[in-house]
Design a protein around this motif. Structure first.
Motif, mmCIF file in Angstrom:
data_model
loop_
_atom_site.group_PDB
_atom_site.id
_atom_site.type_symbol
_atom_site.label_atom_id
_atom_site.label_comp_id
_atom_site.label_asym_id
_atom_site.label_seq_id
_atom_site.Cartn_x
_atom_site.Cartn_y
_atom_site.Cartn_z
ATOM 1 N N GLU A 69 29.997 1.861 -10.112
ATOM 2 C CA GLU A 69 28.967 0.863 -10.418
ATOM 3 C C GLU A 69 27.711 1.469 -11.029
ATOM 4 N N THR A 70 27.541 2.778 -10.913
ATOM 5 C CA THR A 70 26.311 3.416 -11.389
ATOM 6 C C THR A 70 26.462 4.039 -12.772
ATOM 7 N N HIS A 71 27.633 3.956 -13.365
ATOM 8 C CA HIS A 71 27.876 4.682 -14.618
ATOM 9 C C HIS A 71 26.957 4.218 -15.741
ATOM 10 N N ALA A 72 26.764 2.919 -15.859
ATOM 11 C CA ALA A 72 25.907 2.400 -16.930
ATOM 12 C C ALA A 72 24.475 2.903 -16.767
ATOM 13 N N PHE A 73 23.979 2.901 -15.531
ATOM 14 C CA PHE A 73 22.630 3.405 -15.262
ATOM 15 C C PHE A 73 22.534 4.897 -15.579
ATOM 16 N N ASP A 74 23.501 5.681 -15.092
ATOM 17 C CA ASP A 74 23.501 7.128 -15.333
ATOM 18 C C ASP A 74 23.507 7.427 -16.830
ATOM 19 N N ARG A 75 24.360 6.738 -17.538
ATOM 20 C CA ARG A 75 24.497 6.967 -18.982
ATOM 21 C C ARG A 75 23.202 6.607 -19.724
ATOM 22 N N ALA A 76 22.602 5.484 -19.363
ATOM 23 C CA ALA A 76 21.394 5.026 -20.048
ATOM 24 C C ALA A 76 20.243 6.004 -19.869
ATOM 25 N N VAL A 77 20.085 6.539 -18.660
ATOM 26 C CA VAL A 77 18.984 7.473 -18.398
ATOM 27 C C VAL A 77 19.162 8.752 -19.204
ATOM 28 N N LEU A 78 20.364 9.314 -19.208
ATOM 29 C CA LEU A 78 20.603 10.557 -19.944
ATOM 30 C C LEU A 78 20.406 10.367 -21.443
ATOM 31 N N LEU A 79 20.862 9.246 -21.968
ATOM 32 C CA LEU A 79 20.683 8.985 -23.396
ATOM 33 C C LEU A 79 19.220 8.752 -23.746
ATOM 34 N N ALA A 80 18.451 8.199 -22.822
ATOM 35 C CA ALA A 80 17.027 7.961 -23.070
ATOM 36 C C ALA A 80 16.243 9.262 -23.209
ATOM 37 N N LEU A 81 16.800 10.351 -22.686
ATOM 38 C CA LEU A 81 16.138 11.644 -22.760
ATOM 39 C C LEU A 81 16.575 12.464 -23.974
ATOM 40 N N ARG A 82 17.363 11.855 -24.861
ATOM 41 C CA ARG A 82 17.813 12.521 -26.085
ATOM 42 C C ARG A 82 17.380 11.728 -27.317
ATOM 43 N N GLU A 83 17.330 12.413 -28.458
ATOM 44 C CA GLU A 83 16.983 11.750 -29.715
ATOM 45 C C GLU A 83 18.073 10.733 -30.080
ATOM 46 N N PRO A 84 17.698 9.534 -30.466
ATOM 47 C CA PRO A 84 18.693 8.484 -30.739
ATOM 48 C C PRO A 84 19.701 8.863 -31.824
ATOM 49 N N ASP A 85 19.258 9.605 -32.838
ATOM 50 C CA ASP A 85 20.149 9.939 -33.938
ATOM 51 C C ASP A 85 20.912 11.237 -33.735
ATOM 52 N N ASN A 86 20.588 11.978 -32.662
ATOM 53 C CA ASN A 86 21.286 13.235 -32.372
ATOM 54 C C ASN A 86 21.153 13.540 -30.884
ATOM 55 N N VAL A 87 22.173 13.198 -30.086
ATOM 56 C CA VAL A 87 22.078 13.352 -28.630
ATOM 57 C C VAL A 87 22.099 14.813 -28.193
ATOM 58 N N ALA A 88 22.332 15.725 -29.124
ATOM 59 C CA ALA A 88 22.269 17.147 -28.776
ATOM 60 C C ALA A 88 20.831 17.637 -28.650
ATOM 61 N N LEU A 89 19.876 16.849 -29.178
ATOM 62 C CA LEU A 89 18.466 17.228 -29.161
ATOM 63 C C LEU A 89 17.710 16.441 -28.099
ATOM 64 N N PRO A 90 17.018 17.140 -27.176
ATOM 65 C CA PRO A 90 16.218 16.415 -26.181
ATOM 66 C C PRO A 90 14.938 15.877 -26.797
ATOM 67 N N ILE A 91 14.391 14.848 -26.192
ATOM 68 C CA ILE A 91 13.136 14.298 -26.697
ATOM 69 C C ILE A 91 11.998 15.275 -26.410
#
Length: 234
Positions: A46-68
């Motif tokens: 049940e927590t996968h969507a939340f976990d995924r959203a938080v990790l993606l929010a800490l990366r650049e939208p156009d390149n998830v290999a780069l942190p914000i």
């Protein structure tokens, strides 16, 4: 105000009054209940969507290999996450325990060692039971090989820094300094947990579970140590 303070001193005799004990027990129970509920949600997915959203929010939208953030921030975060590493925490625990033994505070030294070893065993045991893999949503910014749930860095940082912070606070007579010392311990444990998310090496729920278990274990050990100390004084 003077009358209120006088009443509080009568209500809270000694270093650990009945209200403090009840508050501590409530914190332990609440933290454990929260971790149990969180673990159940993780097992059900049940927590996968939340976990995924938080990790993606800490990366650049156009390149998830780069942190914000600026380029230097990742290097700073790697340095800060070392405050929760096994090597650094082992050094801190060894130095603190040896100092307490040399100062004749054997109960405090035993508290630090038991709290540390117990927290380590609890965290690793739960990792094996859960068998959760590290996040695969974003590339990791540092190499990790152990299982994911709960975060060992978050758990052990909470255990060790909260235990040491509480011991330092008990040795300080001034209330403001007590709050400051314990506040620093909480802040360091909090920062270490956040670094694990920024580096992409843990799911957010891993860190939440680590904080909850670490705080509960540290408070439980402190309560037991306080009870033993009062018995020995009698």
């Amino acid at each position: 105000m003077i009358n209120i303070m006088a009443k509080l001193r009568r209500i809270l005799p000694g270093e650990l009054g009945e209200l403090s004990v009840l508050a501590g027990i409530s914190l332990v129970a609440g933290s454990l209940l929260g971790v149990m509920l969180l673990t159940d949600e993780v097992l059900e997915g049940e927590t996968h969507a939340f976990d995924r959203a938080v990790l993606l929010a800490l990366r650049e939208p156009d390149n998830v290999a780069l942190p914000i953030g600026p380029d230097w921030l990742a290097s700073v975060v790697r340095d800060l996450t070392s405050l929760g590493s096994t090597a650094v925490l082992s050094l801190i625990v060894a130095a603190a325990a040896l100092y307490l033994l040399l100062d004749g505070k054997r109960l405090s030294a035993a508290l630090v060692l038991v709290s540390t070893l117990g927290g380590w065993a609890m965290g690793n045991g739960l990792k094996l039971l859960m068998g959760r893999e590290r996040p695969d949503v974003v590339p990791h910014l540092m190499h990790e090989i152990t299982l994911s749930y709960p975060s060992g860095h978050a758990l052990m940082s909470a255990v060790i820094y909260l235990t040491l912070g509480a011991l330092l606070a008990r040795a300080e007579r001034r209330p403001a300094f007590k709050v400051y010392l314990f506040g620093v311990a909480v802040f360091v444990a909090f920062i270490v947990g956040l670094t694990r998310l920024y580096l992409g090496v843990h799911w957010p729920t891993d860190v939440l579970a680590g904080w909850g278990l670490g705080a509960a274990w540290a408070m439980g050990c402190l309560l037991v140590a306080g009870w033993l100390e009062r018995r020995w004084r009698r």
